[in-house]
Design an enzyme around this catalytic site. Structure first.
Site: not given
Ligand code: DGJ
Length: 670
Positions: A494, A429
């Site tokens: 997301d 991430d």
């Molecule tokens: C952002 C990501 O897009 C989510 O899927 C998740 O992993 C969060 N970060 C976790 O902090």
């Protein structure tokens, strides 16, 4: 493709794919050369592969920079060597006075995509500060419309169409590819659509700052120009040093946007990807199920239920390490937290693998919280500028991956976790943009960071060849052909809101094929939008990517669980087709209809989705025309969770019972 000969900077005169683009030259600049209007230079300045101010090109120069005394700022290259090969051509371009040499290659790949690669070397004896290096591709005057992809967090890849007039510059200065602008541009006639018109496109394989330009000069000539956006002083080449520009990948089709982007898919599938992908396992990601509330018992139960519904990979998200109990601390300390995991991760991993599932884990390796052991030990390792208070994002700072000692530390931490556990997947991430990001020397450090990121990923891949890697950046903040040379899929957004996902995935499919595009079915009410959608709609939307689940399976009703099992089986039955076939985004006269699908390359079968994303004023819709079908086909609805998705009252007979194409014909004749 036709490229000018002679001693001057090469000019692309025509490009396209001869088998596809019928007729003569596709870019014809000749008529502009016929006459000279008043108040211009005494000739039409050429638009070279690297367009030159020194010959009068009035736009952003293809190569610019300067020596410490300001000289060498407007080079004029001569072609000193040229090598023609069956699939392309390479050149050596030199400017002795400016002390610069370029080695460039233009290649047509098997699938018809055209790539441009080039390296600039400082052959002078003082440092050369590079400002820009970006090739141009000419466009015909018939290209009157532009299409780009722009958006925001949870609404990435929205198609943005506008008239092609004057200059359009899309700049990304966020330090990662960004949610806001994808490094891609298309042009075509005002009538171009998914299935019609000649379309030209180009993308940049780069995960940092970039500039994408589409410009029409006052003499009417048009072109694309794509390159990395260099911050002031970011690239200073010592004598003998070279700058390797990010690759430009171009495509063209006379049959619309869908086949043009099919060439991008072919290139990604066959040339960019680091290794062939096997069947894409059903991912179950626990982020939205538990967020930071890690509890061994609950996660064990989740693993048991995930296995029962047929998940094949279980991904433990943020919160398992260091002091990371919320988003304010712990980033940088990649050891299993004894507070929440007193028995370590071993028992959970055994439970997961015992069920025959793979275990995946989340990292955000480029980041550090001020409240972390790593920051306390190395407060100077961040991409910030001395003497200025750093700008925070999600309460965190970016580590400077341009420095080998930083990469080494993070490599060792990740390597230790991967070596000690049976882990098959890493979700990598990156949750903030880079602001005032200087390296240790105080100079802009974004480019070095991106190169360091690629290098670290490659090192980790080498050390752990069985692990697959996902590129995530708050969802779709880092999706490009650059990162996909080092990772195996992306987290597209997301937002798991099926209605928005229809559009997000459609836009993302302009760049990447479905097997690289993470698409999960979420709970009935989406966490990020608060909107509620039916199970069938959510499932049918997630099916057209690398399918997964982002839903607390412990909270599902029996009916939902059974439905989910069916959908997982459906995905497993069709994933080979979905992940190898030709992606088709269908034109439809009604803007509320989003229709797309995948057709096997031999045309033997296809799977299509037709979604109505808002209420239409007409009760029935225009027929869908699927291009590329030959012979007679039987059309069958796929039942999702035992039901026809989206039908509420009495579905049409063909939908309820299936039909073959001849039946339609006969019905029409009657
Ligand atoms: C952002 C990501 O897009 C989510 O899927 C998740 O992993 C969060 N970060 C976790 O902090």
């Amino acid at each position: 493709m036709v490229i000018s000969g002679g001693p001057r900077m090469p000019e692309v005169m025509e490009w396209g794919v001869s088998s596809d683009v019928a007729g003569g030259p596709v870019v014809d600049y000749e008529h502009y050369r016929a006459g000279l209007p008043p108040a211009t230079l005494q000739y039409h300045p050429p638009i070279g592969l690297f367009a030159q101010e020194s010959l009068g090109f009035p736009g952003r120069p293809g190569i610019s920079g300067h020596r410490p005394d300001g000289t060498g700022w407007s080079p004029r290259f001569v072609r000193t060597e040229e090598r023609v090969q069956p699939d392309g051509v390479s050149f050596v371009l030199e400017d002795d006075r400016a002390g610069l040499q370029v080695i460039a290659a233009v290649v047509i790949s098997d699938g018809g995509a055209i790539t441009i690669d080039a390296v600039l070397t400082n052959v002078g004896d003082t440092p050369y500060t590079l400002a820009t290096m970006a090739p141009t591709l000419p466009l015909p005057s018939s290209a009157t419309d532009l299409l780009t992809l722009s958006g925001r967090w949870t609404m990435e890849f929205m198609m943005n169409r506008r008239p092609f007039q004057g200059q359009m510059i899309v700049e990304n200065r966020r330090g990662r590819t960004s949610h806001e602008n994808a490094p891609v541009v298309f042009a075509g006639s005002s009538a171009f659509s998914e299935q019609a018109g000649t379309v030209w496109g180009a993308q940049l394989a780069w995960s940092g700052n970039f500039a994408v330009i589409a410009e029409e000069l006052s003499d009417g000539r048009k072109f694309f120009q794509l390159g990395e956006l260099l911050l002031p002083g970011e690239v200073q080449l010592a004598p003998g040093e070279a700058y390797d520009m990010p690759q430009v990948i171009a495509t063209c089709s006379s049959a619309g946007l869908t086949p043009a982007t099919g060439r991008f898919h072919h290139y990604l599938r066959n040339e960019v990807r680091p290794k062939p992908l096997g069947p894409r396992p059903v991912n179950l990601n626990v982020w939205e199920a538990v967020y930071f509330n890690h509890d061994e018992g609950v996660l064990m139960n989740l693993a048991d239920e995930a296995a029962k519904i047929g998940a094949e990979r279980f991904v433990l998200d943020d919160g398992w390490f260091g002091s990371r109990r919320d988003d304010s601390k712990g980033l940088g300390d990649w050891y299993v937290s004894p507070d929440v995991w007193p028995n370590g991760l071993g028992p959970l991993i055994e439970r997961v693998t015992g069920h025959g599932m793979q275990f995946g884990i989340w990292f955000e390796p480029e980041m550090v919280n001020a409240d972390s052991d790593l920051f306390r030990l190395h407060p100077d390792w961040t991409l910030t500028t001395d003497g200025y208070a750093p700008v925070l994002g999600r309460k965190q700072l970016v580590l400077d991956f341009g420095r080998s000692e930083v990469r080494e530390n993070i490599f060792n931490q990740i390597d230790a976790i991967l070596s000690a556990h049976d882990i098959s997947y890493v979700k990598w991430d990156m949750n903030r943009v880079i602001v005032q990001g200087s390296g240790a020397d105080g100079r802009a450090g974004v480019r070095k960071h991106v190169l360091g990121l690629y290098e670290l990923l490659d090192q980790l891949r080498l050390a752990h060849p069985k692990v697959e890697w996902e590129s995530c950046a708050s969802g779709g903040g880092r999706i490009d052909a650059g990162i996909l040379a080092h990772t195996d899929r992306v987290w597209t957004s997301d937002s798991n809101d099926a209605r928005d996902r229809q559009l997000i995935q459609r836009g993302a499919s302009l760049l990447i094929p479905p097997e690289l595009m993470g698409a999960h079915i979420g709970p009935p009410t989406t966490h990020t939008t608060g909107r509620t959608h039916s199970f069938g709609f959510r499932a049918a939307t997630a099916l057209f990517g690398h399918f997964g689940i982002e839903w607390n399976v412990l909270e599902m009703t029996e009916e939902e669980r059974a439905g989910m099992k069916d959908v997982v089986d459906l995905y497993k039955t069709h994933r080979n087709l979905l992940h190898s076939g030709q992606v088709i985004r269908l034109d439809h006269p009604d803007s509320s209809i989003v229709a797309h699908g995948v057709l096997a390359h031999d045309g033997s079968e296809g799977l299509f989705s037709v979604a109505s994303i808002h209420t239409r004023t007409a009760t029935s819709s225009a027929p869908l025309v699927i291009p590329g079908l030959t012979g007679t086909y039987r059309v069958e609805p796929l039942l999702i969770g035992g039901e026809l998705p989206g039908t509420d009252f009495a579905p049409p007979v063909w939908m309820a019972e299936g039909a073959d194409r001849n039946l339609f014909r006969e019905a029409k004749q009657l």
